[in-house]
Motif scaffolding. Structure first.
Motif, PDB file in Angstrom:
ATOM      1  N   VAL A   1      99.008  20.141  68.435  1.00 24.57           N
ATOM      2  CA  VAL A   1      99.804  20.294  67.498  1.00 24.57           C
ATOM      3  C   VAL A   1      99.480  22.479  67.874  1.00 24.57           C
ATOM      4  N   VAL A   2     101.041  22.692  68.584  1.00 25.65           N
ATOM      5  CA  VAL A   2     101.266  24.005  68.693  1.00 25.65           C
ATOM      6  C   VAL A   2     102.031  24.773  68.343  1.00 25.65           C
TER       7      VAL A   2
ATOM      8  N   ASP B   1     110.523  21.359  58.340  1.00 24.02           N
ATOM      9  CA  ASP B   1     109.932  20.232  58.125  1.00 24.02           C
ATOM     10  C   ASP B   1     110.005  19.726  59.598  1.00 24.02           C
ATOM     11  N   LEU B   2     109.691  20.604  60.851  1.00 27.09           N
ATOM     12  CA  LEU B   2     109.205  20.852  62.288  1.00 27.09           C
ATOM     13  C   LEU B   2     108.045  20.696  62.554  1.00 27.09           C
ATOM     14  N   ALA B   3     107.479  19.390  63.663  1.00 23.99           N
ATOM     15  CA  ALA B   3     106.311  20.846  64.808  1.00 23.99           C
ATOM     16  C   ALA B   3     106.479  20.116  65.799  1.00 23.99           C
TER      17      ALA B   3
ATOM     18  N   ASP C   1     101.193  27.652  65.643  1.00 20.38           N
ATOM     19  CA  ASP C   1     101.486  28.793  65.443  1.00 20.38           C
ATOM     20  C   ASP C   1     102.071  27.982  63.782  1.00 20.38           C
ATOM     21  N   HIS C   2     102.642  28.481  62.408  1.00 21.40           N
ATOM     22  CA  HIS C   2     102.462  27.913  61.705  1.00 21.40           C
ATOM     23  C   HIS C   2     103.617  28.751  61.178  1.00 21.40           C
ATOM     24  N   ARG C   3     104.058  28.211  60.691  1.00 22.10           N
ATOM     25  CA  ARG C   3     105.792  28.749  59.543  1.00 22.10           C
ATOM     26  C   ARG C   3     105.730  28.906  58.224  1.00 22.10           C
TER      27      ARG C   3
END
Lengths: 368, 250
Positions: free
Chosen positions: A59-60, A67-69, A191-193
């Motif tokens: 997961v980057v 609600d996106l990855a 990179d979690h937002r």
């Protein structure tokens, strides 16, 4: 290649620790778009394209607000990326298709139209469609009649059947370009937002450093919340897989399900519905067309010979060996030892059944 | 998450304190969470503030068999298990199950115990040469007219059993059997296995009787009246499959 092949080819299944869903290849680098709901705050997940085995992926990027990855497979999937449509200018009534793995059914397509090109909920603009979006569809592409991706299927309001919401491509195009062009993401920290303001989160804290919003680590993972036993069972299974030298996220094939594919055998791990037992199963043979009574006698008598908790069972035409390990007394080292021994036993049992009872080798995925 | 981290130029160095989320950058003991003052030790728990608390970034969870510490009431059974005194281990566990006078027997391969549990006949034996514990509960006699269907059903039941036991065939009877290496069978596991075999045996025996009109073994008024007169013949005689003795299932 026809339209349907084109839109399903680059759609993948995504498995995370507490979730399962869909994704689609969005860049030449192999970057896969899915939803935050599917991957949560995991770092390692698994992806699989149609007819391919699972591949580890990292997961980057996640954006809880949209609600996106984005996840990057460790090995290139070799699939062409979806061309991106201009989602700002999609007319109402445009024919679309939602592709994904609803309820675990692979590569399913449901057709519909754009019911509303701009449906705003909590500050996020969605494409609204009447194409069916069921659990498992989350993360899959919403495509137009030319096979171009218009957006990522995100969710369905509770209680609605024909109201699916997709995040339009233009909402995440900048982030997609940034990560699709990044040089090396294989060891980057995800990179979690923030779900409220989009600021990068530091997961050592439970609040956004900018707006102070709480990070909801378990949102969308209600099954685990409802059943702590399942989370415990999943950890036990992963502990066993690690002991067997297998990366758990690579062989995950569903919630509470893993599969190890060896050269001569398959091993299936399943957490029972109660979350209290872990089943380890190795198919040994497929029953022959006749002589079942003698085969049954032999198998049940053989059960009287076994040492350890391995037993012989029959389901349909498949004879398998299995361990049913209660998790109250689970010892991963012991169960790993028993599993290795059972694999040898299953291979041997299969040979005996083929030689003496007209059985056939067990079905494997490539036979299906 | 009580990680000891530098407060980013706050001047407190790398002691076991963590900054709170507020703007005043109040620091806290990383062990108990109490606000850290100017003293060398935490005012609440006494932890030295100059000693960094080492916590791993992620805890790798391992699963181990339970120990005596987890079950203080089974301390003597654990002691017997550790000393490999397995007959005493079985005796202690049967006592915990309130089976005061099981019928003990010397079998060719080691000691055995017979008793009724949850209305099911249960036979426990230790196979000393194989270092193995066996728990058998005879279920039913095969109905000759429905032979194949019963055998098939038994194998299908095995595919759906949640417990670690298995149905097996011995002569003309179906039994529920649990066998494991003695060293793997901790006292709580043995107790749970005995309860599990007994309760499943009762249910499965009834299921097979109703479905296949077959004779249930070891139950009924005659056996209830002689609860401690269980005969090992109920279990039948194990047939050693020579083709398997070279290690297929051993």
């Amino acid at each position: 290649m026809d339209y349907w092949d084109k839109i399903t080819r680059s759609t993948v299944a995504v498995w995370a620790r507490g979730g399962y869903g869909s994704g689609w290849v969005a860049a030449e680098s192999g970057l896969v778009v899915t939803t935050h709901r599917v991957v949560g705050y995991d770092t390692n997940v698994a992806v699989a394209a149609r007819g391919h085995t699972e591949t580890a992926a990292r997961v980057v990027y996640t954006d809880a607000k949209l609600d996106l990855a984005f996840v990057l497979p460790a090995q290139p999937l070799g699939l062409p990326p979806f061309p991106l449509a201009d989602s700002r200018r999609v007319p109402q009534g445009t024919a679309v298709a939602a592709v994904g793995h609803p309820l675990g059914v692979d590569h399913t397509v449901s057709r519909g139209i754009i019911a509303s090109p701009q449906h705003t909920i909590r500050g996020v603009d969605y494409l609204q469609t009447d194409a069916r979006v069921n659990p498992g569809n989350s993360g899959g592409p919403l495509v137009d009649g030319q096979g171009q991706a218009l957006g990522v299927n995100a969710w369905r309001p509770r209680g609605s059947n024909d109201l699916g919401l997709a995040v339009p491509v233009h909402a995440f195009l900048d982030a997609l370009r940034q990560f699709a062009g990044a040089a090396d993401l294989t060891s980057a920290t995800p990179d979690h937002r923030c779900a409220i303001c989009g600021t990068p989160l530091d997961l050592r804290s439970d609040r956004c450093p900018s707006c102070g919003a709480l990070a909801t680590y378990l949102e969308g993972r209600q099954r685990i919340l409802q059943m702590p036993a399942i989370a415990h069972a999943e950890s036990a299974a992963e502990s066993l897989l690690s002991r067997l030298g297998v990366k758990p996220h690579v062989c995950r094939v569903g919630e509470g399900q893993w599969k190890i594919t060896g050269q001569q055998y398959d091993v299936h791990l399943l957490v029972t519905a109660s979350g209290r037992t872990l089943l380890v199963q190795v198919p040994a043979a497929r029953l022959g067309p006749s002589d079942h009574e003698h085969a049954y006698r032999f198998l049940l008598t053989a059960n009287d010979e076994s040492t350890g908790t391995a037993r012989i069972a029959v389901e349909g035409e498949v004879v398998r060996m299995e361990l049913a390990e209660p998790l109250d007394f689970f010892d991963s080292e012991q169960v790993a030892e028993s599993t290795k021994r059972m694999i040898r036993q299953a291979l041997r049992l299969g040979q005996l059944l083929i030689r003496n009872f007209g059985a056939q080798p067990p079905p494997r995925d490539e036979d299906a | 998450m009580p990680l000891a981290r530098d407060a980013g130029g706050s001047g407190l160095g790398c002691g076991p304190v963590s900054p709170s989320g507020d703007r005043n950058m109040q620091h806290h003991c990383s062990v108990c969470g109490y606000p850290a003052g100017d003293t060398a030790a935490c005012a609440a728990c006494g932890t030295s503030l100059s000693r960094a608390l080492q916590l791993p970034e992620a805890v790798a969870q391992t699963f181990r068999a339970p120990t005596a510490d987890d079950y203080p009431e089974l301390a003597s059974a654990f002691a017997a298990w550790r000393a490999r005194d397995y007959p005493r281990l079985v005796g202690q566990c049967l006592q915990s199950l309130h089976i005061p006078t099981p019928q003990a027997t010397a079998l060719p391969n080691g000691p055995g115990w017979a008793f009724q549990l949850d209305e099911a006949p249960v036979f426990v034996s230790i196979h000393q040469r194989r270092d193995e514990l066996r728990v058998d509960s005879p279920l039913v006699l095969l109905n000759r007219q429905l032979n194949v269907a019963m055998l098939r059903a038994a194998l299908e039941i095995n595919a759906n059993l949640a417990g670690a036991a298995a149905l097996c065939l011995r002569e003309d009877r179906l039994l529920l059997r649990y066998a494991d290496r003695m060293s793997f069978v901790s006292p709580p596991k043995l107790i749970a296995s005995l309860r599990d075999v007994a309760s499943r045996a009762r249910t499965l025996g009834e299921l097979l009787r109703v479905t296949f009109s077959c004779e249930v073994l070891g139950r009924g008024s005659a056996h209830k009246a002689h609860a401690y007169g269980l005969d090992w013949k109920l279990c039948g005689t194990t047939r050693s499959l020579r083709i398997l003795t070279d290690g297929l299932l051993g």
